[in-house]
Scaffold this motif. Structure first.
Motif, PDB file in Angstrom:
ATOM      1  N   UNK A 151      27.924  52.939  49.039  1.00 31.02           N
ATOM      2  CA  UNK A 151      29.162  53.993  49.325  1.00 31.02           C
ATOM      3  C   UNK A 151      30.374  53.441  49.606  1.00 31.02           C
ATOM      4  N   UNK A 152      30.252  52.022  50.221  1.00 26.78           N
ATOM      5  CA  UNK A 152      31.603  51.671  50.398  1.00 26.78           C
ATOM      6  C   UNK A 152      31.826  50.023  49.760  1.00 26.78           C
ATOM      7  N   UNK A 153      32.756  49.705  49.025  1.00 26.42           N
ATOM      8  CA  UNK A 153      32.698  48.552  48.441  1.00 26.42           C
ATOM      9  C   UNK A 153      34.069  47.920  48.994  1.00 26.42           C
ATOM     10  N   UNK A 154      33.738  46.717  49.421  1.00 30.75           N
ATOM     11  CA  UNK A 154      34.934  45.697  50.090  1.00 30.75           C
ATOM     12  C   UNK A 154      35.101  44.749  49.144  1.00 30.75           C
ATOM     13  N   UNK A 155      36.390  44.633  48.767  1.00 30.29           N
ATOM     14  CA  UNK A 155      36.789  43.650  47.768  1.00 30.29           C
ATOM     15  C   UNK A 155      37.683  42.553  48.291  1.00 30.29           C
ATOM     16  N   UNK A 156      37.176  41.276  48.353  1.00 23.39           N
ATOM     17  CA  UNK A 156      38.105  40.274  48.731  1.00 23.39           C
ATOM     18  C   UNK A 156      37.913  39.109  47.685  1.00 23.39           C
ATOM     19  N   UNK A 157      38.052  39.227  46.599  1.00 21.77           N
ATOM     20  CA  UNK A 157      37.947  38.278  45.427  1.00 21.77           C
ATOM     21  C   UNK A 157      39.244  38.005  44.998  1.00 21.77           C
ATOM     22  N   UNK A 158      40.195  39.056  45.136  1.00 21.86           N
ATOM     23  CA  UNK A 158      41.621  38.715  44.791  1.00 21.86           C
ATOM     24  C   UNK A 158      41.706  38.739  43.304  1.00 21.86           C
ATOM     25  N   UNK A 159      43.183  38.679  42.978  1.00 23.69           N
ATOM     26  CA  UNK A 159      43.387  38.502  41.395  1.00 23.69           C
ATOM     27  C   UNK A 159      43.251  39.802  40.926  1.00 23.69           C
ATOM     28  N   UNK A 160      43.698  39.866  39.648  1.00 26.09           N
ATOM     29  CA  UNK A 160      43.765  41.276  38.694  1.00 26.09           C
ATOM     30  C   UNK A 160      42.412  41.527  38.403  1.00 26.09           C
ATOM     31  N   UNK A 161      41.899  40.684  37.379  1.00 28.04           N
ATOM     32  CA  UNK A 161      40.554  40.861  36.788  1.00 28.04           C
ATOM     33  C   UNK A 161      39.430  39.909  37.236  1.00 28.04           C
ATOM     34  N   UNK A 162      38.187  39.977  37.757  1.00 25.09           N
ATOM     35  CA  UNK A 162      37.620  41.343  37.390  1.00 25.09           C
ATOM     36  C   UNK A 162      37.684  42.531  38.465  1.00 25.09           C
ATOM     37  N   UNK A 163      38.633  42.157  39.458  1.00 24.52           N
ATOM     38  CA  UNK A 163      38.781  42.909  40.694  1.00 24.52           C
ATOM     39  C   UNK A 163      38.969  44.607  40.181  1.00 24.52           C
ATOM     40  N   UNK A 164      39.833  44.571  39.307  1.00 28.26           N
ATOM     41  CA  UNK A 164      40.481  45.965  38.843  1.00 28.26           C
ATOM     42  C   UNK A 164      39.270  46.841  38.119  1.00 28.26           C
ATOM     43  N   UNK A 165      38.677  46.233  37.247  1.00 29.03           N
ATOM     44  CA  UNK A 165      37.694  46.919  36.612  1.00 29.03           C
ATOM     45  C   UNK A 165      36.302  47.073  37.634  1.00 29.03           C
ATOM     46  N   UNK A 166      36.213  46.252  38.448  1.00 28.26           N
ATOM     47  CA  UNK A 166      35.161  46.580  39.440  1.00 28.26           C
ATOM     48  C   UNK A 166      35.395  47.705  40.351  1.00 28.26           C
ATOM     49  N   UNK A 167      36.491  47.927  40.735  1.00 26.74           N
ATOM     50  CA  UNK A 167      37.042  48.752  41.850  1.00 26.74           C
ATOM     51  C   UNK A 167      37.145  50.055  41.190  1.00 26.74           C
ATOM     52  N   UNK A 168      37.487  49.995  39.908  1.00 32.63           N
ATOM     53  CA  UNK A 168      37.713  51.341  39.048  1.00 32.63           C
ATOM     54  C   UNK A 168      36.251  51.828  39.035  1.00 32.63           C
ATOM     55  N   UNK A 169      35.294  50.792  38.639  1.00 33.22           N
ATOM     56  CA  UNK A 169      34.018  51.343  38.423  1.00 33.22           C
ATOM     57  C   UNK A 169      33.311  51.785  39.621  1.00 33.22           C
ATOM     58  N   UNK A 170      33.538  51.334  40.728  1.00 30.08           N
ATOM     59  CA  UNK A 170      33.046  51.520  42.089  1.00 30.08           C
ATOM     60  C   UNK A 170      33.500  52.985  42.506  1.00 30.08           C
TER      61      UNK A 170
END
Lengths: 441, 441
Positions: free
Chosen positions: B75-94
């Motif tokens: 329900x909630x995704x916390x992203x602390x990996x940093x950098x553009x990819x794969x963070x962007x793709x993962x967050x848009x997917x979330x």
């Protein structure tokens, strides 16, 4: 239930702050609507006398003297009348009628906030009060929301602009207390009767609100130890500077082993502490939290426009919650910590003593202090500045007078009282010139 | 739809910040549940290598290398990996999968934040990012919520702790730039390759985020003018002090007539400005708003625990919105102001010139400056300090060298470039020793 396309907003009070709130609601209506997802319609403004002159922005058709009827037909009630009654009765009636509440009323919240918070939680509505502490500075929201996953250990606040202005003028221009107050009155920073400010009552109300918020505990103004700045002399201020400090009136909220402590008193703040740089009538709240570390929030603590800005921020939040059909995080979630007894509060002290300038006095004083269980950090015999009248004075025993500055480690208030009494009893001590707490080091 | 009794939380990344976030979620689970109105269940932690060693608080059963599958069941995704990819793709997917997102990823937000915000608004979920700017300091939420009924005019931020530490060491201990950087590296305040910090890239990313937020306008890192601190000398710092200033690397976001301007550069800040007192590796963001006036937010800009504190505050907010069945105020509500051309940005300048010490030079320089349309506030011929090697040096024309410090009124960047060129051309000018912007006065 579909989201409402408009929310009815009632304004209680139309003084300096109320007028600015009405102005922002009108001038920024489109912006606010797009942020909230519904229009905010100002449906009425309750005033004591609808015939009194008003700013041109106020539509006379909105004015009413029947505040009770007004809150019954509102989704959001903004209260800027101040004082305990009729504000409390009106807000409880608003909450019972299903309205969310935004208030700038520090006196009411410090006296009886928990009653409002509990009523709101039971009714499923919000009580927001950013403007009640430190005016325009977003401090309630950060504590309530940003730090909600953290543990606050201590809050040190400069929350009264009048006293900060007075102390700042004494520090910067060497003014005496009375001169600085007179100047603050001339500039409109102090009331004709400055008691509520200089005796620390205003700061104590804010300390109660901050302590309740920071420690999820019911702290009312009667739980707050209070000491004003009326005894601070130009000499105290000058000596503070000489020892690397500045004197500030602080509201201090701490979670100690003995419970929650809330107190307001003048304190020596080290010059390199962020609070030391808070000048003039500005406010600042310094927070120590377990994970976040040190935080400080700085800005204008009073004034119509700054306070209105804080009110509007709250209005947008509670409006947004209503559009969603709910409310923000529960307010009356209480950890219910005990309130610490005043005598248990521990701090560092700096004492300034006029002593007979003869061998052995320093050691004698140090011994008396140690005997009462208070641990000494430093004892310094300080050169008297030329302009100090004591520099050439002669003590009661015929010897010249020297000055001792003693700084203690952390000690309980009760132990210190004994220490000061014991010191005053010494023959060699001519005068206990000042005893000031040291905070923020 | 009844409110959920638990929310599934996925953590992407398990470095220093991720570990602290997991710790807070576990240790404060009861507190968080009562604030949110539902339990926050950590259902998985995505890492690159599940066999790498971890802190004991991390349950190995939670680790997964399949981040994409993890976000689908959260329900909630916390992203602390940093950098553009794969963070962007993962967050848009979330977001597409219906999750709300909390991220500390400044690089991604500065590059492509609007894409995330728009996707979130369309999906009816939140994107919160308090930790992406100034670490533990609540700054995003105050701008986004508290000041939402106000108009921000200017933001001045010390948003990079490494450069503030370096400049502070140069100021306090007279270190040269390289010495201060080496010291920062030893203490872990600076990376082995300090480029991202000292050249202002990190601050520029934060400036882009702050400008977007403050002015509801899409500002990306490529819109930010950037100049680092590598050219700042011990001499610059000493002279700053002598003229009542301190040098800080500032991120400056302004709404000007020409549009939104965002820039990062070293600047002279007057000693009595609240930003001047921000010492060591601390961060601070100073805001000028129409109604609220001057505000400042101060605290730790980096570190595992402080950043985790900010992340958790966001998690509670987005969780509470989900319990209510909605989201916070829309993020992608854009005023869409134009981005101002760099040459149009206006500021005050202080120039330090080595000139031939002969009559008429001051007047000659003043005349050249005026001729380019730049208005002079002050020209001072300053005594050279004894330790300055130039104090005894002899200029190319045989005369001794004197020092001129010129402070201008507000002038456009483009006009100033001409002014400096014209000054450098003068025979009497031996050297343009420095040209620094003056901010915050």
């Amino acid at each position: 239930m579909p989201a409402p396309s408009a929310l009815r907003v009632a304004l209680l009070g139309c003084g300096v702050v109320g007028t600015q709130v009405a102005r922002l609601l009108i001038e920024q209506a489109d912006d606010l609507a797009s942020r909230v997802g519904a229009r905010l319609d100002l449906v009425g403004i309750a005033v004591r006398d609808i015939t009194a002159p008003r700013d041109a922005i106020i539509d006379p058709a909105l004015l009413t003297e029947d505040a009770r009827a007004l809150v019954e037909r509102a989704d959001i009630v903004i209260e800027v009348i101040g004082g305990i009654e009729p504000a409390r009765t009106l807000l409880l009636h608003a909450i019972a009628s299903g309205a969310s509440v935004v208030t700038a009323n520090k006196a009411l919240l410090a006296e009886d906030g928990p009653t409002l918070y509990r009523a709101a939680d039971e009714a499923g509505v919000d009580v927001y009060y950013e403007a009640a502490v430190a005016g325009a500075i977003p401090i309630v929201r950060p504590i309530r929301e940003s730090l909600t996953g953290d543990r606050i250990q201590r809050v040190l606040g400069i929350v009264n602009g009048t006293t900060n202005y007075v102390l700042d003028q004494m520090t910067t221009h060497g003014l005496a207390f009375d001169e600085a107050v007179a100047q603050a009155q001339e500039l409109g920073y102090a009331e004709a009767d400055p008691t509520a400010d200089v005796e620390g009552f205003d700061a104590a109300a804010k300390a109660a609100i901050l302590a309740s918020l920071a420690f999820h505990t019911r702290v009312t103004i009667s739980d707050v130890q209070r000491e004003g700045i009326t005894k601070i002399t130009a000499d105290d201020v000058a000596w503070a500077k000489q020892t690397g400090h500045v004197i500030k009136l602080l509201a201090i909220c701490e979670a100690t082993e003995a419970g929650v402590s809330a107190r307001v008193h003048p304190a020596l703040v080290p010059l390199d502490h962020p609070l030391a740089g808070v000048r003039g009538a500005f406010n600042a709240v310094f927070i120590e939290a377990e994970a976040a570390g040190e935080l400080m929030f700085y800005g204008r603590g009073a004034g119509g426009a700054p306070t209105a800005s804080a009110v509007l921020g709250d209005v947008v939040s509670v409006a947004r919650h209503r559009v969603l059909g709910g409310k923000g995080p529960a307010e009356s979630h209480y950890a219910g910590l005990p309130i610490a007894a005043p005598a248990t509060s521990r701090t560092r002290y700096q004492m300034r003593l006029a002593v007979s300038d003869r061998p052995g006095v320093l050691a004698q004083v140090a011994q008396v202090v140690s005997a009462t269980g208070v641990s000494i950090e430093a004892v310094r015999q300080v050169a008297l500045p030329d302009q100090d009248s004591r520099a050439t004075s002669v003590g009661s025993d015929g010897s010249t007078v020297a000055l001792l500055v003693i700084t203690t480690h952390h000690a309980a208030e009760s132990a210190l009282a004994q220490t000061v009494a014991a010191i005053a009893d010494l023959d060699a001590v001519q005068d206990v010139m000042s005893v000031l707490r040291v905070e923020g080091s």
